[in-house]
Design an enzyme around this catalytic site. Structure first.
Site, mmCIF file in Angstrom:
data_model
loop_
_atom_site.group_PDB
_atom_site.id
_atom_site.type_symbol
_atom_site.label_atom_id
_atom_site.label_comp_id
_atom_site.label_asym_id
_atom_site.label_seq_id
_atom_site.Cartn_x
_atom_site.Cartn_y
_atom_site.Cartn_z
ATOM 1 N N HIS A 119 11.304 25.075 25.769
ATOM 2 C CA HIS A 119 11.392 25.960 24.590
ATOM 3 C C HIS A 119 11.003 27.268 24.783
ATOM 4 C CE1 HIS A 119 11.819 26.962 20.264
ATOM 5 N NE2 HIS A 119 10.876 27.495 20.715
ATOM 6 N N ASP B 117 10.168 21.043 8.344
ATOM 7 C CA ASP B 117 10.114 22.462 9.150
ATOM 8 C C ASP B 117 11.360 23.127 8.520
ATOM 9 O OD1 ASP B 117 9.567 24.467 11.121
ATOM 10 O OD2 ASP B 117 11.662 23.981 11.601
ATOM 11 N N SER C 271 5.664 24.909 13.605
ATOM 12 C CA SER C 271 7.034 24.858 13.537
ATOM 13 C C SER C 271 7.861 24.234 14.980
ATOM 14 C CB SER C 271 7.554 26.233 12.947
ATOM 15 O OG SER C 271 9.120 26.515 12.984
HETATM 16 N N1 URA Z 1 10.873 29.367 16.192
HETATM 17 C C1 URA Z 1 10.552 28.377 15.184
HETATM 18 O O1 URA Z 1 11.423 27.458 15.529
HETATM 19 N N2 URA Z 1 9.833 28.575 14.314
HETATM 20 C C2 URA Z 1 8.928 29.658 14.176
HETATM 21 O O2 URA Z 1 8.199 29.650 13.341
HETATM 22 C C3 URA Z 1 9.455 30.870 15.130
HETATM 23 C C4 URA Z 1 10.251 30.681 16.041
#
Ligand code: URA
Length: 420
Positions: free
Chosen positions: A82, A161, A183
Protein backbone atom coordinates in the site's frame (compact mmCIF):
# COMPACT_ATOMS: atom_id res chain seq x y z
CA UNK A 1 -23.17 1.84 26.32
CA UNK A 2 -23.83 5.42 25.44
CA UNK A 3 -22.42 7.53 22.60
CA UNK A 4 -22.27 10.71 24.69
CA UNK A 5 -20.11 8.96 27.32
CA UNK A 6 -17.82 7.72 24.52
CA UNK A 7 -17.45 11.20 23.00
CA UNK A 8 -16.77 12.67 26.47
CA UNK A 9 -14.16 10.03 27.28
CA UNK A 10 -12.17 10.74 24.11
CA UNK A 11 -12.64 14.47 24.68
CA UNK A 12 -10.97 14.01 28.10
CA UNK A 13 -8.27 11.67 26.68
CA UNK A 14 -9.62 8.70 28.67
CA UNK A 15 -8.98 5.42 26.82
CA UNK A 16 -11.96 3.53 25.43
CA UNK A 17 -12.27 -0.23 25.96
CA UNK A 18 -12.24 -2.71 23.03
CA UNK A 19 -15.98 -3.25 23.60
CA UNK A 20 -16.76 0.47 23.45
CA UNK A 21 -14.84 0.84 20.17
CA UNK A 22 -16.57 -2.22 18.65
CA UNK A 23 -19.95 -0.84 19.73
CA UNK A 24 -19.14 2.59 18.25
CA UNK A 25 -18.03 1.20 14.86
CA UNK A 26 -20.92 -1.25 14.61
CA UNK A 27 -23.44 1.41 15.68
CA UNK A 28 -22.22 3.93 13.10
CA UNK A 29 -22.00 1.36 10.30
CA UNK A 30 -25.55 0.11 10.82
CA UNK A 31 -26.97 3.62 11.14
CA UNK A 32 -27.79 3.66 14.89
CA UNK A 33 -25.23 6.37 15.62
CA UNK A 34 -25.93 9.48 13.53
CA UNK A 35 -23.34 11.48 11.56
CA UNK A 36 -23.29 14.42 13.97
CA UNK A 37 -22.33 12.27 16.95
CA UNK A 38 -19.73 10.31 15.00
CA UNK A 39 -18.31 13.62 13.71
CA UNK A 40 -17.95 14.88 17.29
CA UNK A 41 -16.04 11.72 18.23
CA UNK A 42 -13.81 11.95 15.13
CA UNK A 43 -12.98 15.58 15.97
CA UNK A 44 -12.12 14.57 19.56
CA UNK A 45 -9.72 12.00 18.07
CA UNK A 46 -8.17 14.70 15.87
CA UNK A 47 -7.42 16.81 18.94
CA UNK A 48 -6.47 14.13 21.48
CA UNK A 49 -5.38 11.13 19.42
CA UNK A 50 -5.89 7.50 20.44
CA UNK A 51 -3.64 5.09 22.30
CA UNK A 52 -1.99 2.28 20.31
CA UNK A 53 -4.41 -0.19 21.91
CA UNK A 54 -7.41 1.94 20.89
CA UNK A 55 -6.03 2.31 17.35
CA UNK A 56 -5.63 -1.47 17.14
CA UNK A 57 -9.22 -2.05 18.40
CA UNK A 58 -10.56 0.54 15.93
CA UNK A 59 -8.66 -1.10 13.06
CA UNK A 60 -9.95 -4.59 13.94
CA UNK A 61 -13.54 -3.37 14.43
CA UNK A 62 -13.41 -1.67 11.02
CA UNK A 63 -11.84 -4.77 9.41
CA UNK A 64 -14.58 -6.96 10.88
CA UNK A 65 -17.37 -4.71 9.59
CA UNK A 66 -17.17 -6.64 6.29
CA UNK A 67 -15.54 -9.64 4.61
CA UNK A 68 -12.06 -10.85 5.49
CA UNK A 69 -10.70 -12.63 2.40
CA UNK A 70 -9.28 -16.14 2.35
CA UNK A 71 -6.13 -16.04 0.17
CA UNK A 72 -4.82 -19.41 1.30
CA UNK A 73 -5.59 -21.19 -1.98
CA UNK A 74 -2.78 -19.75 -4.14
CA UNK A 75 -0.06 -22.12 -2.95
CA UNK A 76 2.29 -19.15 -2.63
CA UNK A 77 3.08 -16.51 -0.04
CA UNK A 78 0.77 -13.56 -0.64
CA UNK A 79 2.15 -10.02 -0.46
CA UNK A 80 0.14 -6.82 -0.49
CA UNK A 81 1.53 -3.32 -0.87
CA UNK A 82 0.00 0.00 0.00
CA UNK A 83 1.23 3.44 -0.86
CA UNK A 84 -0.20 6.41 1.03
CA UNK A 85 -0.52 8.09 -2.34
CA UNK A 86 1.07 10.85 -4.30
CA UNK A 87 1.29 12.54 -7.65
CA UNK A 88 2.41 10.29 -10.51
CA UNK A 89 2.46 7.19 -8.28
CA UNK A 90 2.08 4.25 -10.65
CA UNK A 91 4.26 1.88 -8.60
CA UNK A 92 1.54 -0.81 -8.18
CA UNK A 93 1.51 -1.41 -11.96
CA UNK A 94 5.25 -2.14 -11.84
CA UNK A 95 5.90 -3.82 -8.49
CA UNK A 96 2.93 -6.21 -8.78
CA UNK A 97 4.17 -7.95 -11.96
CA UNK A 98 7.81 -7.72 -10.83
CA UNK A 99 7.15 -9.40 -7.46
CA UNK A 100 4.88 -12.01 -9.10
CA UNK A 101 7.69 -12.85 -11.55
CA UNK A 102 9.84 -13.70 -8.51
CA UNK A 103 7.40 -16.29 -7.16
CA UNK A 104 5.05 -14.54 -4.74
CA UNK A 105 1.34 -13.87 -5.29
CA UNK A 106 0.22 -10.22 -5.40
CA UNK A 107 -3.57 -10.05 -5.17
CA UNK A 108 -4.51 -6.39 -4.91
CA UNK A 109 -7.68 -4.39 -4.50
CA UNK A 110 -7.45 -0.65 -5.11
CA UNK A 111 -9.64 2.39 -5.20
CA UNK A 112 -10.56 5.21 -7.52
CA UNK A 113 -8.92 8.55 -6.90
CA UNK A 114 -10.40 11.68 -5.43
CA UNK A 115 -8.47 14.89 -6.09
CA UNK A 116 -5.33 15.35 -8.20
CA UNK A 117 -5.16 12.35 -10.50
CA UNK A 118 -6.98 9.05 -10.69
CA UNK A 119 -6.34 6.11 -8.37
CA UNK A 120 -4.82 2.82 -9.55
CA UNK A 121 -8.23 1.62 -10.75
CA UNK A 122 -8.73 4.72 -12.91
CA UNK A 123 -5.27 4.20 -14.39
CA UNK A 124 -6.01 0.56 -15.25
CA UNK A 125 -9.37 1.48 -16.77
CA UNK A 126 -7.52 3.62 -19.31
CA UNK A 127 -6.39 0.31 -20.88
CA UNK A 128 -8.99 -0.46 -23.55
CA UNK A 129 -11.32 -3.27 -22.33
CA UNK A 130 -9.68 -3.76 -18.90
CA UNK A 131 -12.28 -4.86 -16.33
CA UNK A 132 -11.75 -4.04 -12.67
CA UNK A 133 -15.12 -5.28 -11.34
CA UNK A 134 -14.32 -9.00 -11.22
CA UNK A 135 -15.88 -11.47 -8.78
CA UNK A 136 -13.60 -12.92 -6.13
CA UNK A 137 -13.52 -16.24 -8.03
CA UNK A 138 -12.45 -14.55 -11.30
CA UNK A 139 -9.85 -12.53 -9.41
CA UNK A 140 -8.49 -15.65 -7.67
CA UNK A 141 -8.33 -17.52 -10.96
CA UNK A 142 -6.14 -14.78 -12.50
CA UNK A 143 -3.85 -14.65 -9.46
CA UNK A 144 -3.48 -18.44 -9.70
CA UNK A 145 -2.53 -18.15 -13.41
CA UNK A 146 -0.22 -15.10 -13.38
CA UNK A 147 0.53 -14.36 -9.71
CA UNK A 148 -0.93 -10.85 -10.00
CA UNK A 149 -4.23 -9.06 -10.37
CA UNK A 150 -5.67 -5.70 -9.39
CA UNK A 151 -9.42 -5.21 -9.11
CA UNK A 152 -11.58 -2.51 -7.57
CA UNK A 153 -12.40 -2.82 -3.93
CA UNK A 154 -15.83 -4.35 -3.38
CA UNK A 155 -18.36 -2.76 -1.02
CA UNK A 156 -18.04 -5.87 1.14
CA UNK A 157 -14.53 -4.91 2.30
CA UNK A 158 -14.59 -2.56 5.32
CA UNK A 159 -17.99 -0.89 4.86
CA UNK A 160 -17.24 0.93 8.13
CA UNK A 161 -14.21 2.62 6.56
CA UNK A 162 -16.23 3.70 3.55
CA UNK A 163 -18.81 5.41 5.78
CA UNK A 164 -16.30 6.89 8.22
CA UNK A 165 -14.00 8.14 5.43
CA UNK A 166 -16.89 9.93 3.66
CA UNK A 167 -17.73 11.67 6.94
CA UNK A 168 -14.07 12.58 7.60
CA UNK A 169 -13.85 14.12 4.13
CA UNK A 170 -16.60 16.64 4.92
CA UNK A 171 -15.83 17.31 8.60
CA UNK A 172 -12.14 18.27 8.45
CA UNK A 173 -11.13 15.05 10.21
CA UNK A 174 -8.93 13.39 7.58
CA UNK A 175 -5.54 14.45 8.95
CA UNK A 176 -5.40 12.38 12.12
CA UNK A 177 -2.65 9.76 12.31
CA UNK A 178 -4.67 7.11 14.25
CA UNK A 179 -7.66 7.58 11.90
CA UNK A 180 -5.47 7.32 8.78
CA UNK A 181 -3.75 4.27 10.25
CA UNK A 182 -7.04 2.50 11.11
CA UNK A 183 -8.51 3.35 7.70
CA UNK A 184 -5.57 1.98 5.71
CA UNK A 185 -4.76 -1.00 7.93
CA UNK A 186 -8.39 -2.18 8.27
CA UNK A 187 -8.52 -2.55 4.45
CA UNK A 188 -5.11 -4.23 4.27
CA UNK A 189 -6.06 -6.67 7.07
CA UNK A 190 -9.37 -7.44 5.35
CA UNK A 191 -7.40 -8.34 2.18
CA UNK A 192 -5.53 -10.69 4.51
CA UNK A 193 -2.25 -11.22 2.61
CA UNK A 194 0.57 -12.88 4.58
CA UNK A 195 2.88 -9.88 4.20
CA UNK A 196 2.14 -6.16 3.93
CA UNK A 197 4.62 -3.62 2.56
CA UNK A 198 3.69 -0.01 3.26
CA UNK A 199 5.12 2.89 1.27
CA UNK A 200 4.53 5.93 3.45
CA UNK A 201 5.16 9.14 1.55
CA UNK A 202 6.00 12.61 2.76
CA UNK A 203 6.27 15.93 0.95
CA UNK A 204 4.19 18.47 -0.92
CA UNK A 205 2.17 15.86 -2.83
CA UNK A 206 1.52 13.54 0.13
CA UNK A 207 -0.83 13.36 3.16
CA UNK A 208 2.15 13.65 5.50
CA UNK A 209 3.99 16.88 4.76
CA UNK A 210 7.12 16.13 6.82
CA UNK A 211 9.39 13.10 7.13
CA UNK A 212 8.85 13.13 10.91
CA UNK A 213 5.04 12.82 10.54
CA UNK A 214 5.51 10.04 7.98
CA UNK A 215 7.77 8.20 10.45
CA UNK A 216 5.10 8.37 13.17
CA UNK A 217 2.41 7.02 10.79
CA UNK A 218 4.75 4.34 9.41
CA UNK A 219 5.75 3.05 12.82
CA UNK A 220 2.11 2.94 14.03
CA UNK A 221 0.96 1.06 10.90
CA UNK A 222 3.81 -1.45 11.24
CA UNK A 223 2.88 -2.13 14.87
CA UNK A 224 -0.83 -2.57 14.08
CA UNK A 225 0.02 -4.97 11.22
CA UNK A 226 2.29 -7.01 13.48
CA UNK A 227 -0.23 -7.07 16.38
CA UNK A 228 -2.67 -8.52 13.81
CA UNK A 229 -0.20 -11.32 13.03
CA UNK A 230 1.15 -10.07 9.71
CA UNK A 231 4.67 -9.62 8.46
CA UNK A 232 4.55 -5.89 7.99
CA UNK A 233 7.15 -3.30 7.02
CA UNK A 234 6.93 0.40 6.20
CA UNK A 235 9.27 2.32 3.92
CA UNK A 236 9.34 6.09 4.06
CA UNK A 237 9.73 7.79 0.68
CA UNK A 238 9.94 11.31 -0.72
CA UNK A 239 6.92 12.74 -2.53
CA UNK A 240 8.12 16.33 -2.94
CA UNK A 241 8.70 15.95 -6.69
CA UNK A 242 6.16 14.07 -8.85
CA UNK A 243 7.10 10.40 -9.17
CA UNK A 244 8.53 9.74 -12.63
CA UNK A 245 7.71 11.93 -15.63
CA UNK A 246 4.07 11.18 -16.41
CA UNK A 247 1.04 12.33 -14.43
CA UNK A 248 -2.45 11.29 -15.57
CA UNK A 249 -4.13 7.94 -16.10
CA UNK A 250 -3.13 6.61 -19.56
CA UNK A 251 0.15 8.55 -19.38
CA UNK A 252 1.04 6.74 -16.15
CA UNK A 253 0.20 3.32 -17.61
CA UNK A 254 2.49 4.19 -20.54
CA UNK A 255 5.33 5.08 -18.18
CA UNK A 256 4.83 1.88 -16.15
CA UNK A 257 5.06 -0.13 -19.41
CA UNK A 258 8.25 1.73 -20.40
CA UNK A 259 9.80 0.83 -17.04
CA UNK A 260 8.83 -2.84 -17.45
CA UNK A 261 10.18 -2.79 -21.02
CA UNK A 262 13.52 -1.81 -19.47
CA UNK A 263 13.55 1.39 -21.55
CA UNK A 264 13.40 3.82 -18.67
CA UNK A 265 15.45 4.05 -15.47
CA UNK A 266 15.68 6.81 -12.85
CA UNK A 267 13.90 7.60 -9.59
CA UNK A 268 10.70 5.68 -10.37
CA UNK A 269 12.57 2.55 -11.46
CA UNK A 270 14.81 2.68 -8.36
CA UNK A 271 11.84 3.10 -6.02
CA UNK A 272 9.96 0.21 -7.66
CA UNK A 273 12.98 -2.07 -7.40
CA UNK A 274 13.40 -1.15 -3.71
CA UNK A 275 9.73 -1.78 -2.96
CA UNK A 276 9.78 -5.12 -4.83
CA UNK A 277 12.97 -6.17 -3.02
CA UNK A 278 11.39 -5.37 0.35
CA UNK A 279 8.24 -7.30 -0.56
CA UNK A 280 10.33 -10.33 -1.55
CA UNK A 281 12.48 -10.17 1.56
CA UNK A 282 9.38 -9.95 3.78
CA UNK A 283 8.12 -13.06 1.97
CA UNK A 284 11.35 -14.89 2.84
CA UNK A 285 12.79 -15.03 -0.69
CA UNK A 286 16.35 -14.07 0.35
CA UNK A 287 18.41 -11.21 1.71
CA UNK A 288 17.50 -7.67 0.69
CA UNK A 289 20.36 -7.49 -1.81
CA UNK A 290 19.48 -10.90 -3.31
CA UNK A 291 15.87 -9.78 -3.59
CA UNK A 292 16.92 -6.53 -5.27
CA UNK A 293 18.87 -8.54 -7.88
CA UNK A 294 15.82 -10.81 -8.42
CA UNK A 295 13.59 -7.75 -8.91
CA UNK A 296 15.96 -6.25 -11.49
CA UNK A 297 16.14 -9.57 -13.36
CA UNK A 298 12.35 -9.80 -13.40
CA UNK A 299 12.36 -6.56 -15.40
CA UNK A 300 15.45 -7.10 -17.57
CA UNK A 301 14.32 -10.61 -18.60
CA UNK A 302 10.90 -9.30 -19.70
CA UNK A 303 9.14 -11.72 -17.27
CA UNK A 304 7.43 -8.92 -15.36
CA UNK A 305 6.13 -7.36 -18.59
CA UNK A 306 4.80 -10.79 -19.71
CA UNK A 307 2.89 -11.05 -16.42
CA UNK A 308 1.38 -7.61 -16.88
CA UNK A 309 0.37 -8.48 -20.48
CA UNK A 310 -1.26 -11.80 -19.45
CA UNK A 311 -3.06 -10.21 -16.51
CA UNK A 312 -4.41 -7.40 -18.70
CA UNK A 313 -5.65 -9.96 -21.26
CA UNK A 314 -7.27 -12.16 -18.60
CA UNK A 315 -9.07 -9.05 -17.31
CA UNK A 316 -10.47 -8.38 -20.80
CA UNK A 317 -7.98 -5.65 -21.75
CA UNK A 318 -5.81 -5.08 -24.79
CA UNK A 319 -2.46 -6.65 -23.84
CA UNK A 320 -0.87 -5.18 -26.95
CA UNK A 321 -0.39 -1.92 -25.01
CA UNK A 322 2.59 -3.70 -23.42
CA UNK A 323 4.34 -3.61 -26.81
CA UNK A 324 2.78 -0.46 -28.25
CA UNK A 325 1.81 2.30 -25.82
CA UNK A 326 0.30 4.32 -28.69
CA UNK A 327 -2.77 2.04 -28.32
CA UNK A 328 -3.61 3.84 -25.05
CA UNK A 329 -6.06 6.79 -25.16
CA UNK A 330 -4.48 9.87 -26.75
CA UNK A 331 -5.38 13.47 -25.95
CA UNK A 332 -6.96 15.68 -28.62
CA UNK A 333 -5.17 18.81 -27.41
CA UNK A 334 -1.69 19.51 -26.09
CA UNK A 335 0.31 22.52 -24.94
CA UNK A 336 4.04 22.87 -24.35
CA UNK A 337 5.58 25.04 -21.63
CA UNK A 338 9.11 26.17 -22.51
CA UNK A 339 11.90 27.82 -20.54
CA UNK A 340 12.10 31.57 -21.27
CA UNK A 341 15.84 31.65 -20.45
CA UNK A 342 18.62 29.38 -19.17
CA UNK A 343 17.65 28.07 -15.73
CA UNK A 344 18.43 25.52 -13.03
CA UNK A 345 15.40 23.68 -11.63
CA UNK A 346 15.37 23.88 -7.83
CA UNK A 347 12.17 21.93 -7.13
CA UNK A 348 8.86 20.85 -8.64
CA UNK A 349 5.85 21.09 -6.32
CA UNK A 350 3.89 17.84 -6.78
CA UNK A 351 0.74 19.16 -5.24
CA UNK A 352 0.57 22.05 -7.74
CA UNK A 353 1.33 19.72 -10.65
CA UNK A 354 -1.48 17.48 -9.36
CA UNK A 355 -3.87 20.46 -9.29
CA UNK A 356 -2.91 21.40 -12.86
CA UNK A 357 -3.66 17.79 -13.94
CA UNK A 358 -7.00 18.00 -12.20
CA UNK A 359 -7.86 21.14 -14.19
CA UNK A 360 -6.94 19.25 -17.39
CA UNK A 361 -9.48 16.53 -16.48
CA UNK A 362 -7.19 13.81 -15.09
CA UNK A 363 -8.74 13.73 -11.60
CA UNK A 364 -12.08 14.30 -9.91
CA UNK A 365 -13.39 16.82 -7.40
CA UNK A 366 -16.36 14.72 -6.26
CA UNK A 367 -16.81 10.97 -6.18
CA UNK A 368 -19.16 10.82 -9.19
CA UNK A 369 -17.11 13.01 -11.59
CA UNK A 370 -15.89 11.45 -14.84
CA UNK A 371 -12.19 11.37 -15.65
CA UNK A 372 -10.43 12.13 -18.96
CA UNK A 373 -8.20 9.09 -19.37
CA UNK A 374 -5.92 10.88 -21.84
CA UNK A 375 -5.36 14.02 -19.73
CA UNK A 376 -2.26 14.86 -17.74
CA UNK A 377 1.24 16.24 -17.84
CA UNK A 378 4.56 14.89 -19.07
CA UNK A 379 7.42 16.51 -17.14
CA UNK A 380 10.70 16.96 -18.98
CA UNK A 381 12.41 18.58 -16.01
CA UNK A 382 13.20 17.47 -12.49
CA UNK A 383 14.87 19.10 -9.49
CA UNK A 384 18.57 19.70 -10.21
CA UNK A 385 18.25 19.81 -14.03
CA UNK A 386 19.86 22.60 -16.06
CA UNK A 387 17.50 23.78 -18.81
CA UNK A 388 18.35 25.97 -21.80
CA UNK A 389 16.19 28.77 -23.14
CA UNK A 390 13.45 27.36 -25.39
CA UNK A 391 13.61 23.79 -24.01
CA UNK A 392 10.28 22.14 -23.20
CA UNK A 393 9.77 22.00 -19.42
CA UNK A 394 6.55 20.03 -19.66
CA UNK A 395 3.69 19.17 -22.02
CA UNK A 396 0.05 19.39 -20.93
CA UNK A 397 -2.55 17.05 -22.46
CA UNK A 398 -6.35 17.05 -22.43
CA UNK A 399 -9.28 15.91 -24.52
CA UNK A 400 -11.87 17.93 -22.60
CA UNK A 401 -10.10 21.25 -22.18
CA UNK A 402 -8.65 23.09 -25.18
CA UNK A 403 -7.94 26.32 -23.26
CA UNK A 404 -4.77 25.56 -21.35
CA UNK A 405 -4.31 28.98 -19.73
CA UNK A 406 -5.39 28.13 -16.15
CA UNK A 407 -3.61 24.76 -16.01
CA UNK A 408 -0.48 26.21 -17.64
CA UNK A 409 -0.18 29.02 -15.07
CA UNK A 410 -0.61 26.54 -12.23
CA UNK A 411 1.89 24.06 -13.72
CA UNK A 412 4.47 26.77 -14.43
CA UNK A 413 4.17 28.09 -10.87
CA UNK A 414 4.92 24.59 -9.57
CA UNK A 415 8.48 24.84 -10.89
CA UNK A 416 10.90 26.89 -8.83
CA UNK A 417 14.17 27.75 -10.55
CA UNK A 418 17.04 30.18 -10.59
CA UNK A 419 18.64 31.84 -13.61
CA UNK A 420 22.04 30.59 -14.75
N1 URA B 1 -6.00 6.55 2.61
C1 URA B 1 -6.98 5.86 3.23
O1 URA B 1 -7.38 4.81 2.76
N2 URA B 1 -7.47 6.34 4.38
C2 URA B 1 -7.05 7.50 4.94
O2 URA B 1 -7.54 7.88 5.99
C3 URA B 1 -6.04 8.22 4.27
C4 URA B 1 -5.53 7.72 3.11
Amino acid sequence: MNIIDIINKTKRSEALSDEEIKWLVAGFTDGNIPDHQMSAWLMAVCFNGLTERETFSLTMAMRDSGDVLDLSGFGKITVDKHSTGGVGDKTSLIIGPAAAACGVAVPKMSGRGLGHTGGTIDKLESIPGYRTDLSFDEFSDIVRKTGFSIISQTGKICPADKKIYSLRNVTGTVDSIPLICASIMSKKLAMNADCILLDVKYGSGAFMKTKEEAQVLASLMEKIGRYAGKKCRAMITDMNDPLGSNIGNALEVAEAVEILQGRKKGVLYELCMDITANMLELAGKGSLSECRTMAEEAVSSGKALDILRRTIELQGGDGRICDDISLLPKARFSHEIRASHDIKILSVNSSEIGMASLILGAGRLSAGDSVDMSAGIVMNCHAGDMVSEGDVLMTLYSSVCSDFSEAAVRAYRAVSFCSI
